[in-house]
Write a protein that holds these residues in place. Structure first.
Motif, mmCIF file in Angstrom:
data_model
loop_
_atom_site.group_PDB
_atom_site.id
_atom_site.type_symbol
_atom_site.label_atom_id
_atom_site.label_comp_id
_atom_site.label_asym_id
_atom_site.label_seq_id
_atom_site.Cartn_x
_atom_site.Cartn_y
_atom_site.Cartn_z
ATOM 1 N N GLU A 1 0.926 -0.850 -0.076
ATOM 2 C CA GLU A 1 0.020 -0.131 0.125
ATOM 3 C C GLU A 1 0.985 1.604 -0.228
ATOM 4 O OE1 GLU A 1 -2.695 -0.195 3.345
ATOM 5 O OE2 GLU A 1 -3.569 -2.758 2.785
ATOM 6 N N GLY A 2 2.248 1.479 -0.450
ATOM 7 C CA GLY A 2 2.886 2.493 -0.482
ATOM 8 C C GLY A 2 3.903 2.623 1.020
ATOM 9 N N MET A 3 4.019 2.045 1.708
ATOM 10 C CA MET A 3 4.670 2.215 2.994
ATOM 11 C C MET A 3 6.342 0.927 2.700
ATOM 12 S SD MET A 3 5.503 3.190 6.356
ATOM 13 C CE MET A 3 6.131 3.028 7.877
ATOM 14 N N CYS B 1 27.624 5.205 11.374
ATOM 15 C CA CYS B 1 27.050 6.000 10.231
ATOM 16 C C CYS B 1 25.615 5.143 10.110
ATOM 17 C CB CYS B 1 27.657 6.639 9.307
ATOM 18 S SG CYS B 1 28.433 7.676 9.112
ATOM 19 N N LEU B 2 24.561 6.178 10.352
ATOM 20 C CA LEU B 2 23.292 5.762 9.922
ATOM 21 C C LEU B 2 22.194 6.147 8.961
ATOM 22 C CD1 LEU B 2 21.415 5.382 13.691
ATOM 23 C CD2 LEU B 2 23.309 3.828 12.425
ATOM 24 N N ASP B 3 21.567 5.714 7.995
ATOM 25 C CA ASP B 3 20.990 6.221 6.743
ATOM 26 C C ASP B 3 19.838 6.078 7.178
ATOM 27 O OD1 ASP B 3 19.871 6.926 4.122
ATOM 28 O OD2 ASP B 3 22.259 6.922 2.942
ATOM 29 N N TYR B 4 18.618 6.583 7.290
ATOM 30 C CA TYR B 4 17.238 5.737 7.705
ATOM 31 C C TYR B 4 16.518 6.997 6.244
ATOM 32 C CZ TYR B 4 17.844 4.137 12.008
ATOM 33 O OH TYR B 4 18.526 3.083 13.085
ATOM 34 N N ARG B 5 15.258 5.954 5.428
ATOM 35 C CA ARG B 5 14.823 6.393 4.662
ATOM 36 C C ARG B 5 13.283 5.642 4.857
ATOM 37 N NH1 ARG B 5 14.703 8.961 -0.307
ATOM 38 N NH2 ARG B 5 12.571 9.043 -1.525
ATOM 39 N N ASP B 6 12.005 6.610 5.606
ATOM 40 C CA ASP B 6 10.800 5.855 4.673
ATOM 41 C C ASP B 6 9.841 6.343 4.270
ATOM 42 O OD1 ASP B 6 11.259 4.252 7.588
ATOM 43 O OD2 ASP B 6 11.393 6.817 8.778
ATOM 44 N N ASP B 7 9.273 5.967 3.812
ATOM 45 C CA ASP B 7 8.100 6.554 2.932
ATOM 46 C C ASP B 7 6.281 5.784 3.179
ATOM 47 O OD1 ASP B 7 9.780 7.213 0.733
ATOM 48 O OD2 ASP B 7 10.431 5.662 -0.135
ATOM 49 N N PHE B 8 5.599 6.458 3.273
ATOM 50 C CA PHE B 8 4.487 6.679 4.353
ATOM 51 C C PHE B 8 3.362 6.588 3.204
ATOM 52 C CE2 PHE B 8 7.574 8.982 6.744
ATOM 53 C CZ PHE B 8 7.362 8.053 7.668
ATOM 54 N N HIS B 9 2.426 5.988 3.473
ATOM 55 C CA HIS B 9 1.424 5.519 2.775
ATOM 56 C C HIS B 9 0.542 7.300 2.310
ATOM 57 C CE1 HIS B 9 0.318 1.813 5.475
ATOM 58 N NE2 HIS B 9 1.017 1.615 4.721
ATOM 59 N N ASP B 10 0.881 8.300 1.977
ATOM 60 C CA ASP B 10 0.438 9.395 1.665
ATOM 61 C C ASP B 10 1.618 9.826 0.569
ATOM 62 O OD1 ASP B 10 2.547 10.414 3.417
ATOM 63 O OD2 ASP B 10 0.908 11.888 4.303
ATOM 64 N N SER C 1 4.417 11.252 1.427
ATOM 65 C CA SER C 1 5.663 11.692 2.449
ATOM 66 C C SER C 1 6.985 11.096 2.518
ATOM 67 C CB SER C 1 5.231 12.261 3.415
ATOM 68 O OG SER C 1 4.986 11.638 4.487
ATOM 69 N N THR C 2 7.601 11.450 1.799
ATOM 70 C CA THR C 2 9.100 11.064 2.904
ATOM 71 C C THR C 2 9.841 11.522 3.904
ATOM 72 O OG1 THR C 2 9.172 10.212 0.445
ATOM 73 C CG2 THR C 2 11.161 10.653 1.547
ATOM 74 N N ARG C 3 10.340 11.168 4.323
ATOM 75 C CA ARG C 3 11.453 10.725 5.880
ATOM 76 C C ARG C 3 12.839 10.318 5.672
ATOM 77 N NH1 ARG C 3 11.760 12.918 10.872
ATOM 78 N NH2 ARG C 3 13.747 13.855 11.570
ATOM 79 N N HIS C 4 14.034 11.047 5.419
ATOM 80 C CA HIS C 4 15.507 10.821 5.332
ATOM 81 C C HIS C 4 16.397 11.206 6.053
ATOM 82 C CE1 HIS C 4 18.881 10.034 1.800
ATOM 83 N NE2 HIS C 4 18.581 8.859 2.786
ATOM 84 N N LEU D 1 9.731 15.767 3.137
ATOM 85 C CA LEU D 1 9.167 15.987 1.874
ATOM 86 C C LEU D 1 7.676 15.297 2.245
ATOM 87 C CD1 LEU D 1 11.577 14.374 -0.892
ATOM 88 C CD2 LEU D 1 11.519 17.712 -0.178
ATOM 89 N N ARG D 2 6.746 15.951 1.831
ATOM 90 C CA ARG D 2 5.242 15.691 1.761
ATOM 91 C C ARG D 2 4.563 15.324 0.867
ATOM 92 N NH1 ARG D 2 4.136 16.015 7.349
ATOM 93 N NH2 ARG D 2 4.781 17.102 8.496
ATOM 94 N N GLY D 3 3.282 14.946 1.052
ATOM 95 C CA GLY D 3 2.883 13.469 0.235
ATOM 96 C C GLY D 3 1.379 14.605 -0.091
ATOM 97 N N GLU D 4 0.650 14.202 -0.212
ATOM 98 C CA GLU D 4 -0.769 14.766 -0.520
ATOM 99 C C GLU D 4 -0.772 15.728 -0.125
ATOM 100 O OE1 GLU D 4 -3.096 11.036 -2.333
ATOM 101 O OE2 GLU D 4 -2.122 10.358 -3.041
#
Length: 74
Positions: free
Chosen positions: A29-31, A42-51, A53-56, A71-74
C-alpha cells in the motif's frame, strides 16, 4: 516483507568504506522502510509513507545530523 541483509565494502556517510546491515520492509500500500547501519556507526534512514510523504535522515557516527529531510505527500 521484511528483510535484513549484511553488506561489505560500502562507503558510509563519513567517507569510510565499511561493512554494515541493511533493513528493508514494505507493504503493498505504499509504505517502505530502508534503514542502513554502517559498521563505523553512521546511519541512513529512509521512510516512505502511505500518503506519499518521505523522511530521510543521515547521521554521522559522531552524532552530527548530515541530512534531515521531510517531503510532504498529498
Amino acid at each position: 516483507m521484511a528483510a535484513r541483509t549484511s553488506f561489505s565494502g560500502e562507503t558510509a556517510p563519513c567517507g569510510s568504506v565499511v561493512d554494515g546491515t541493511r533493513f528493508h520492509d514494505d507493504d503493498d500500500e505504499g509504505m517502505r522502510v530502508e534503514h542502513i547501519h554502517y559498521g563505523c556507526g553512521c546511519l541512513d534512514y529512509r521512510d516512505d509513507f502511505h500518503d506519499g510523504s518521505t523522511r530521510h535522515r543521515v547521521t554521522h557516527h559522531s552524532g552530527k545530523v548530515l541530512l534531515d529531510e521531510e517531503l510532504r505527500g498529498e
